[in-house]
Design a protein around this motif. Structure first.
Motif, PDB file in Angstrom:
ATOM      1  N   LYS A 103      67.283  23.085  93.405  1.00  0.00           N
ATOM      2  CA  LYS A 103      66.839  21.695  93.478  1.00  0.00           C
ATOM      3  C   LYS A 103      67.863  20.748  92.870  1.00  0.00           C
ATOM      4  CE  LYS A 103      62.698  18.934  92.508  1.00  0.00           C
ATOM      5  NZ  LYS A 103      61.340  18.939  91.914  1.00  0.00           N
ATOM      6  N   GLU A 158      69.440  17.168  94.269  1.00  0.00           N
ATOM      7  CA  GLU A 158      69.748  16.065  93.363  1.00  0.00           C
ATOM      8  C   GLU A 158      70.981  16.430  92.543  1.00  0.00           C
ATOM      9  OE1 GLU A 158      67.674  13.195  89.986  1.00  0.00           O
ATOM     10  OE2 GLU A 158      66.551  14.880  90.828  1.00  0.00           O
ATOM     11  N   ASN A 197      63.424  23.801  84.226  1.00  0.00           N
ATOM     12  CA  ASN A 197      64.093  22.641  84.811  1.00  0.00           C
ATOM     13  C   ASN A 197      65.592  22.904  84.742  1.00  0.00           C
ATOM     14  OD1 ASN A 197      65.368  20.122  85.281  1.00  0.00           O
ATOM     15  ND2 ASN A 197      63.565  19.019  84.553  1.00  0.00           N
ATOM     16  N   ASN A 211      55.941  21.986  82.189  1.00  0.00           N
ATOM     17  CA  ASN A 211      56.070  20.538  82.347  1.00  0.00           C
ATOM     18  C   ASN A 211      55.725  19.819  81.047  1.00  0.00           C
ATOM     19  OD1 ASN A 211      56.494  18.156  83.994  1.00  0.00           O
ATOM     20  ND2 ASN A 211      54.288  17.851  83.922  1.00  0.00           N
ATOM     21  N   SER A 216      55.545   8.345  86.038  1.00  0.00           N
ATOM     22  CA  SER A 216      56.141   9.673  86.175  1.00  0.00           C
ATOM     23  C   SER A 216      56.119  10.079  87.650  1.00  0.00           C
ATOM     24  CB  SER A 216      55.364  10.688  85.328  1.00  0.00           C
ATOM     25  OG  SER A 216      55.886  11.977  85.484  1.00  0.00           O
ATOM     26  N   TYR A 217      57.301  10.499  88.176  1.00  0.00           N
ATOM     27  CA  TYR A 217      57.402  10.887  89.586  1.00  0.00           C
ATOM     28  C   TYR A 217      58.646  11.746  89.774  1.00  0.00           C
ATOM     29  CZ  TYR A 217      60.927   7.179  89.822  1.00  0.00           C
ATOM     30  OH  TYR A 217      62.044   6.404  89.598  1.00  0.00           O
ATOM     31  N   GLU A 218      58.733  12.397  90.941  1.00  0.00           N
ATOM     32  CA  GLU A 218      59.883  13.224  91.290  1.00  0.00           C
ATOM     33  C   GLU A 218      60.844  12.422  92.158  1.00  0.00           C
ATOM     34  OE1 GLU A 218      60.467  16.257  90.248  1.00  0.00           O
ATOM     35  OE2 GLU A 218      58.544  16.617  89.243  1.00  0.00           O
ATOM     36  N   SER A 219      62.108  12.860  92.161  1.00  0.00           N
ATOM     37  CA  SER A 219      63.106  12.178  92.998  1.00  0.00           C
ATOM     38  C   SER A 219      62.866  12.441  94.478  1.00  0.00           C
ATOM     39  CB  SER A 219      64.523  12.629  92.618  1.00  0.00           C
ATOM     40  OG  SER A 219      64.798  12.321  91.276  1.00  0.00           O
ATOM     41  N   TYR A 252      60.231  14.955  97.407  1.00  0.00           N
ATOM     42  CA  TYR A 252      59.093  15.850  97.628  1.00  0.00           C
ATOM     43  C   TYR A 252      59.275  16.542  98.972  1.00  0.00           C
ATOM     44  CZ  TYR A 252      56.879  12.929  94.030  1.00  0.00           C
ATOM     45  OH  TYR A 252      56.593  12.243  92.872  1.00  0.00           O
ATOM     46  N   PHE A 280      61.900   7.334  95.891  1.00  0.00           N
ATOM     47  CA  PHE A 280      61.792   8.767  96.103  1.00  0.00           C
ATOM     48  C   PHE A 280      61.947   9.056  97.581  1.00  0.00           C
ATOM     49  CE2 PHE A 280      57.462   7.079  96.213  1.00  0.00           C
ATOM     50  CZ  PHE A 280      56.975   7.581  97.403  1.00  0.00           C
TER      51      PHE A 280
END
Length: 677
Positions: free
Chosen positions: A198, A286, A315, A484, A505-508, A510, A588
């Motif tokens: 990832k 990423e 991570n 997490n 809070s979020y992911e770059s 999905y 995102f």
């Protein structure tokens, strides 16, 4: 009824009869029919009252018939529609629901399933993951001790969870799979699996592994390409035949620019290929320009160290090293954070170097901490030393506002052990978890954070955090939630930015089948979590320029919005508190991928094996005529006559009170009529 109660009843009868005879026979010396009747009525009244006082209990047995359950679980995922079996499935379910013979023989219970199991309301065939395992797990819990054959209507293709063929072995009930699809095999090329990290690091190369599979008999040639935008960055010609039906391709691509980069891997379709959707897989990487290196410094060996290292390195942006105090002193310049595990007298130079380097720390204390030395090494906390230890369970502080902490059901986690005694603090702290003993929350911190002179620190006063990670896996079948949780602590220590009243809070990016969930916390001016805030997100697709507004929903200690319905693409968003001029923006990417569209056929062999192992029978959707007749005639599913035994006290018999009233009324009326009153 026991012997003692029977004796009391006999005695009550004798007393009641004696009193009645004394009043109407012995006293009046008359033996007319009227006096005999009055004697009888008085006896009945007195005896009934005495019975109510004794209050004997009787066993009441009732019989009833219990029909066996017939469970019907229907696959409600996209693959059913993609295989063009959706309408046939609806027709079959309606037929089973309305069949009089089935309803007379069984108690029908209908469910739909995708990633989870739900009561069947309507079939939409829009769920994006198939997990038949959850069907057998839930039904085993609810119907494991009853007769409950299962009709499983599915294509048998699984995209999520543990293998359902093994999970079904615990169910111990007959399973009748209805196979949605046929056995026709089509010529097909597909990318079976694509493995890629990832994250990648700037100016490095990241590896990619692709498994391409061919289903056919003739020799064919195709081209595998990987592109980003309109640029092809990799190409290779592949040849397949009946003997060589799969190819493994390994390659590496350069990471030249930081940020999120999307790629498309594609196999050139064959001329007669029916399904070309599974020829393409989109993925993203990423590229980051630095990696957080965490030192776990400990003078002892303990399972907590391994659990922390695993959680941190889950991570890939982070790396953890377990070191002795002397080893850390030799490598101190390589780390951005330090975890101090149960400090003792060997940590003096470590504390001096941390102070010099101004590094953020995560301190874990416990029974093996040298408390006298720890009290001397730092000044923010002084622990009363009793040399006695206590087990403390955690309780989440819902008002913690420094960073977002999800409730992992902490109250059910195993206790941590530490020194028994009070602690005093010389500066303000933010409590994350309180101590709890025997279900009573103490006003003492178990896990807390503090900031002083632009330096951040977190302290856990308890040994045994490895048990928390194990418990999290038992609860969720995954280490993700606990990892997490630790990751958020490391992320907090990785930054010295001023805290904001609005945190998102979020992911770059999905994957197409992932749940796109964004969480947020909003605090009032005194930095207390505001449960009455009205948060709204505006999401805009960069390409189509279409935007939509959605409200956040309060979920325990944070706000949450589900964007899983968005199409694949690049998005920018802004989260705003409507009552105040506070907002936070970000972006995102959602990758275009549907795992449910990767299948050409039903998994016939697996469903047939499932039926054989469970002593059921499999049917194709077009050949279910014999199913109903087989179920009705199957002697393994009988209707069972059951009885319930209920202990009923006499005082609950209301008709006895009416009988006493009737007896007294009749006695009074006869005496009045005969002039005896």
């Amino acid at each position: 009824m026991n012997t003692e109660t029977i004796l009391y009843i006999i005695l009550a009868g004798i007393i009641a009869l004696s009193l009645a005879l004394f009043q109407y026979i012995y006293k009046h010396r008359k033996r007319s029919k009227t006096y005999v009747l009055l004697t009888f009525l008085r006896f009945v009244s007195l005896f009934s009252v005495f019975l109510l006082v004794i209050n004997p209990k009787f066993n009441k047995i009732t019989f009833f018939n219990e029909k066996p359950n017939l469970l019907i679980a229907v696959d409600n995922t996209e693959s059913v529609k993609y295989l063009d079996q959706d309408q046939k499935t609806r027709d079959l379910v309606e037929l089973l629901q309305k069949d009089e013979g089935l309803n007379e023989r069984f108690d029908l219970k209908l469910f739909s399933f995708g990633k989870d199991v739900n009561n069947l309301e309507a079939l939409s065939f829009d769920e994006k993951q198939t997990n038949p395992t959850v069907v057998f797990e839930r039904f085993y819990q609810v119907y494991g001790n009853s007769i409950a054959p299962l009709i499983l209507i599915t294509d048998g293709n699984q995209t999520y969870g543990n293998d359902y063929e093994f999970a079904a072995q615990n169910y111990k009930q007959a399973v009748f799979p209805i196979i949605l699809g046929d056995t026709t095999r089509y010529t097909d090329l597909k990318i079976e699996q694509l493995n890629v990290n990832k994250y990648a690091y700037l100016k490095n190369k990241f590896p990619i592994e692709i498994i391409a599979v061919y289903n056919g008999v003739e020799e064919v040639s195709t081209q595998l390409t990987i592109s980003t935008g309109n640029t092809v960055v990799f190409s290779e010609n592949l040849t397949f035949n009946k003997e060589q039906s799969s190819r493994l391709v390994n390659l590496s691509l350069p990471a030249n620019r930081p940020g999120v980069h999307s790629y498309k891997a594609e196999l050139k379709p064959l001329a007669n290929e029916k399904n070309t959707v599974n020829n393409i897989k989109n993925f993203a990487v990423e590229v980051i320009d630095r990696k957080t290196h965490v030192a776990i410094v400990s003078d002892i060996i303990h399972p907590d160290l391994g659990a922390l290292k695993k959680s941190i390195e889950s991570n890939e942006q982070r790396q953890a090293s377990i070191l002795k105090p002397t080893e850390f002193l030799n490598q101190k310049d390589d780390f951005q954070q330090v975890i101090l595990y149960q400090p003792n007298q060997n940590f003096k130079l470590v504390y001096d170097e941390i102070q010099t380097l101004n590094i953020n720390t995560f301190t874990i204390l416990g029974p093996k901490t040298n408390w006298l030395e720890f009290n001397r090494l730092q000044s923010f906390m002084q622990q009363t030393v009793t040399n006695q230890y206590e087990d403390f369970q955690p309780s989440l502080n819902s008002n913690f506002n420094v960073f977002i902490v999800d409730d992992l059901n902490f109250s059910d986690f195993p206790p941590l052990q530490t020194e028994f005694g009070t602690a005093t603090f010389s500066l303000p702290i933010e409590i994350i978890l309180y101590k709890t003993v025997n279900g009573i929350q103490l006003n003492e911190p178990l896990l807390w954070s503090y900031e002083v002179n632009q330096k951040r620190a977190v302290v856990l006063n308890g040994e045994g955090i490895w048990r928390w990670r194990a418990q999290s896996y038992l609860d969720k079948k995954s280490f993700h939630d606990f990892d997490n949780f630790i990751g958020k602590i490391i992320q907090y220590l990785d930054s010295n930015q001023k805290r904001s009243r609005l945190n998102v809070s979020y992911e770059s990016f999905y994957n197409g089948n992932d749940n796109v969930l964004l969480t947020a916390q909003f605090f009032n001016r005194t930095y207390e979590f505001d449960k009455t805030a009205s948060l709204e997100i505006t999401v805009k697709n960069k390409e189509s320029e279409q935007s939509q507004k959605l409200p956040f929903i309060l979920k325990q200690s944070n706000y949450q919005v589900d964007l899983s319905g968005l199409e694949a693409g690049d998005y920018v968003f802004t989260v705003k508190a409507q009552e105040e001029n506070i907002s936070q923006s970000g972006e995102f990417k959602i990758l275009d991928y549907s795992v449910e569209q990767q299948f050409l056929n039903a998994n016939v062999l697996k469903l047939q094996n499932l039926a054989t192992l469970s002593q059921g029978t499999s049917y194709f959707i077009n050949d279910t005529d014999a199913l109903v007749d087989q179920l009705i005639k199957d002697e393994r599913f009988p209707t069972i006559q059951k009885s319930t035994k209920k202990v009923v006290p006499l005082i609950d018999w209301k008709f006895l009170l009416a009988f006493i009233a009737l007896s007294l009324s009749a006695e009074w009326f006869i005496r009045k009529y005969n002039g005896l009153i």
